[in-house]
Design a protein around this motif. Sequence first.
Motif, PDB file in Angstrom:
ATOM      1  N   THR A  74       0.854  -1.182   0.000  1.00  0.00           N
ATOM      2  CA  THR A  74       0.000   0.000   0.000  1.00  0.00           C
ATOM      3  C   THR A  74       0.891   1.234   0.000  1.00  0.00           C
ATOM      4  O   THR A  74       1.818   1.337   0.791  1.00  0.00           O
ATOM      5  N   LYS A  75       0.599   2.167  -0.883  1.00  0.00           N
ATOM      6  CA  LYS A  75       1.422   3.369  -0.986  1.00  0.00           C
ATOM      7  C   LYS A  75       1.125   4.326   0.159  1.00  0.00           C
ATOM      8  O   LYS A  75      -0.024   4.467   0.552  1.00  0.00           O
ATOM      9  N   PRO A  76       2.151   5.007   0.693  1.00  0.00           N
ATOM     10  CA  PRO A  76       1.891   6.022   1.701  1.00  0.00           C
ATOM     11  C   PRO A  76       1.148   7.200   1.078  1.00  0.00           C
ATOM     12  O   PRO A  76       1.272   7.462  -0.115  1.00  0.00           O
ATOM     13  N   THR A 108      -1.661   5.557   5.016  1.00  0.00           N
ATOM     14  CA  THR A 108      -1.820   5.018   3.666  1.00  0.00           C
ATOM     15  C   THR A 108      -2.834   5.857   2.897  1.00  0.00           C
ATOM     16  O   THR A 108      -3.583   6.642   3.474  1.00  0.00           O
TER      17      THR A 108
END
Length: 158
Positions: free
Chosen positions: A2-4, A31
């Motif tokens: 999961t991308k920040p 996230t």
Amino acid sequence: MTKPLNNTAWNQDILEQSATQKEVLGILRVTEDGRKFRYAKAGEALAVGKIGQLAEATANHVKQAAPAVAAGTIRIGLTVGATLVTENQYKDGYLQIYDGTTSGLGMQYRILSNTACDASGVTYVTLETPLKYALTAADYYSLIPNPWSSITQNASLA
């Protein structure tokens, strides 16, 4: 992965484990879907999906008599109560000054490192910034761990 939220590069994925510290303890990661995670160090083996709890202060390392130390000091020898101290147990935690006569009451200093010592021994703490005020034998200190430094399994909520 999961991308920040802010697309900042992270040194460790939220699901990754490492024996080497790769981030600042307690750093908050959000996230893109709004979930929040804190970077933490386990103090014991943790079971997946179980509730953990933050590190707590050690009773024998709280409200201890401070040594006489000059303002500007960055490495201090502190005599602890009847519980041993492990090396870097207080890394990223705090030295709290209170109950005494100095102008520095209420001051809190981040700890960069500390030495190990036996129960009732002397641990040497290295501070991030020098003491702003001198300490006297009438002052007291507490060693406060970084709450994210030793996560343990919560037995009552397991």
